[in-house]
Enzyme design. Structure first.
Site, PDB file in Angstrom:
ATOM      1  N   GLY A  48       0.837  -1.186   0.000  1.00 50.41           N
ATOM      2  CA  GLY A  48       0.000   0.000   0.000  1.00 50.41           C
ATOM      3  C   GLY A  48       0.868   1.229   0.000  1.00 50.41           C
ATOM      4  O   GLY A  48       2.021   1.193   0.443  1.00 50.41           O
ATOM      5  N   GLN A  53       3.036   9.894   1.443  1.00 51.07           N
ATOM      6  CA  GLN A  53       4.342   9.228   1.335  1.00 51.07           C
ATOM      7  C   GLN A  53       5.117   9.654   0.091  1.00 51.07           C
ATOM      8  O   GLN A  53       6.323   9.441   0.017  1.00 51.07           O
ATOM      9  CB  GLN A  53       4.169   7.698   1.334  1.00 51.07           C
ATOM     10  CG  GLN A  53       3.739   7.156   2.694  1.00 51.07           C
ATOM     11  CD  GLN A  53       3.583   5.657   2.648  1.00 51.07           C
ATOM     12  OE1 GLN A  53       2.575   5.142   2.178  1.00 51.07           O
ATOM     13  NE2 GLN A  53       4.575   4.932   3.122  1.00 51.07           N
ATOM     14  N   CYS A 100       6.405  -0.617   6.886  1.00 50.65           N
ATOM     15  CA  CYS A 100       5.997   0.578   6.149  1.00 50.65           C
ATOM     16  C   CYS A 100       7.109   0.979   5.192  1.00 50.65           C
ATOM     17  O   CYS A 100       8.286   0.950   5.566  1.00 50.65           O
ATOM     18  CB  CYS A 100       5.723   1.709   7.140  1.00 50.65           C
ATOM     19  SG  CYS A 100       5.204   3.241   6.351  1.00 50.65           S
ATOM     20  N   LEU A 101       6.746   1.356   3.968  1.00 52.88           N
ATOM     21  CA  LEU A 101       7.762   1.760   2.986  1.00 52.88           C
ATOM     22  C   LEU A 101       8.491   3.033   3.407  1.00 52.88           C
ATOM     23  O   LEU A 101       9.572   3.312   2.914  1.00 52.88           O
ATOM     24  CB  LEU A 101       7.112   1.961   1.611  1.00 52.88           C
ATOM     25  CG  LEU A 101       6.614   0.683   0.932  1.00 52.88           C
ATOM     26  CD1 LEU A 101       5.786   1.022  -0.308  1.00 52.88           C
ATOM     27  CD2 LEU A 101       7.785  -0.218   0.547  1.00 52.88           C
ATOM     28  N   HIS A 142      -3.758   0.764   8.013  1.00 49.48           N
ATOM     29  CA  HIS A 142      -2.406   1.333   7.959  1.00 49.48           C
ATOM     30  C   HIS A 142      -2.391   2.572   7.052  1.00 49.48           C
ATOM     31  O   HIS A 142      -1.835   3.613   7.409  1.00 49.48           O
ATOM     32  CB  HIS A 142      -1.427   0.275   7.441  1.00 49.48           C
ATOM     33  CG  HIS A 142      -0.015   0.748   7.303  1.00 49.48           C
ATOM     34  ND1 HIS A 142       0.989   0.344   8.147  1.00 49.48           N
ATOM     35  CD2 HIS A 142       0.574   1.620   6.417  1.00 49.48           C
ATOM     36  CE1 HIS A 142       2.127   0.943   7.792  1.00 49.48           C
ATOM     37  NE2 HIS A 142       1.901   1.714   6.736  1.00 49.48           N
ATOM     38  N   GLU A 143      -3.043   2.453   5.890  1.00 48.58           N
ATOM     39  CA  GLU A 143      -3.029   3.564   4.934  1.00 48.58           C
ATOM     40  C   GLU A 143      -3.887   4.733   5.419  1.00 48.58           C
ATOM     41  O   GLU A 143      -3.519   5.888   5.227  1.00 48.58           O
ATOM     42  CB  GLU A 143      -3.475   3.083   3.546  1.00 48.58           C
ATOM     43  CG  GLU A 143      -2.599   1.997   2.924  1.00 48.58           C
ATOM     44  CD  GLU A 143      -1.110   2.316   2.928  1.00 48.58           C
ATOM     45  OE1 GLU A 143      -0.745   3.492   2.778  1.00 48.58           O
ATOM     46  OE2 GLU A 143      -0.300   1.390   3.098  1.00 48.58           O
ATOM     47  N   HIS A 146      -1.954   6.864   7.640  1.00 46.67           N
ATOM     48  CA  HIS A 146      -1.055   7.801   6.947  1.00 46.67           C
ATOM     49  C   HIS A 146      -1.765   9.118   6.649  1.00 46.67           C
ATOM     50  O   HIS A 146      -1.155  10.182   6.700  1.00 46.67           O
ATOM     51  CB  HIS A 146      -0.566   7.202   5.617  1.00 46.67           C
ATOM     52  CG  HIS A 146       0.666   6.363   5.758  1.00 46.67           C
ATOM     53  ND1 HIS A 146       1.841   6.839   6.313  1.00 46.67           N
ATOM     54  CD2 HIS A 146       0.910   5.083   5.412  1.00 46.67           C
ATOM     55  CE1 HIS A 146       2.752   5.870   6.291  1.00 46.67           C
ATOM     56  NE2 HIS A 146       2.208   4.786   5.769  1.00 46.67           N
TER      57      HIS A 146
HETATM   58 ZN    ZN Z   1       3.098   2.967   5.599  1.00 45.59          ZN
END
Ligand code: ZN
Length: 177
Positions: A48, A53, A100-101, A142-143, A146
């Site tokens: 995701g 991000q 997480c990226l 999670h998204e 963000h």
């Molecule tokens: Zn993330």
């Protein structure tokens, strides 16, 4: 276009993102950038990616895991399954390592609800209400975090859970501060 993913120390990731007004070319370009950028994340692999991000504080994210693929605009949480109403519900609430990226190679055990129902717009502007379970629910929550400026490490801190750094086959517990 493939964009650079901001790292967890970036203040953009700590802002509350703004709702999308009109789904115009700018928004569609941003969605394309999110998809392009998520697609090339192989090490670590991503499931995701949210607009903040890649530097845009707008309420949009994309999710992609195997055949599961969504573009989510202006999500609103309608219902989160209660955490432990019964033993059966508790068993359904799995603890999976989350990453997480924006914090590559760090993972922690996060307890999230097993099911979430949200209302959102897809990229065509269609109103959708949908329920997600298990890993898909975890991605969605999670998204959405963000978009609120929340990172998964915040939950780990609150719950007193450890954070691990992974290098090759080596796992090392790190201090959260
Ligand atoms: Zn993330």
């Amino acid at each position: 276009m493939i964009k650079k993913i901001l790292l967890s120390s970036d203040p953009v990731l700590r802002r509350q993102s703004k709702p999308v007004g009109k789904i115009d070319k700018k928004v569609l370009d941003l969605i394309k950038d999110l998809k392009d950028t998520l697609d090339v994340q192989k090490d670590p692999e991503g499931v995701g990616l949210a607009a903040p991000q890649i530097g845009k504080n707008l309420r949009i994210f994309v999710a992609k895991y195997k055949s599961f693929e969504r573009v989510v605009i202006n999500p609103e949480i309608i219902k989160i399954e209660p955490k432990s109403l019964s033993a059966k519900a508790a068993r359904g609430k799995k603890e999976i390592l989350e990453g997480c990226l924006s914090l590559p190679y760090y993972y922690g055990p996060l307890k999230r609800a097993g099911r979430v129902t949200i209302k959102y717009l897809d990229e065509k502007g269609k109103d959708i209400t949908e329920t997600f379970d298990g890993f898909q629910a975890q991605i969605i929550m999670h998204e959405i975090d963000h978009l609120e400026g929340i990172l998964f490490i915040d939950h780990l801190l609150n719950e007193g859970e450890p954070l691990f750094k992974v290098e090759g086959d080596e796992w090392e517990e790190v201090e959260l501060s």
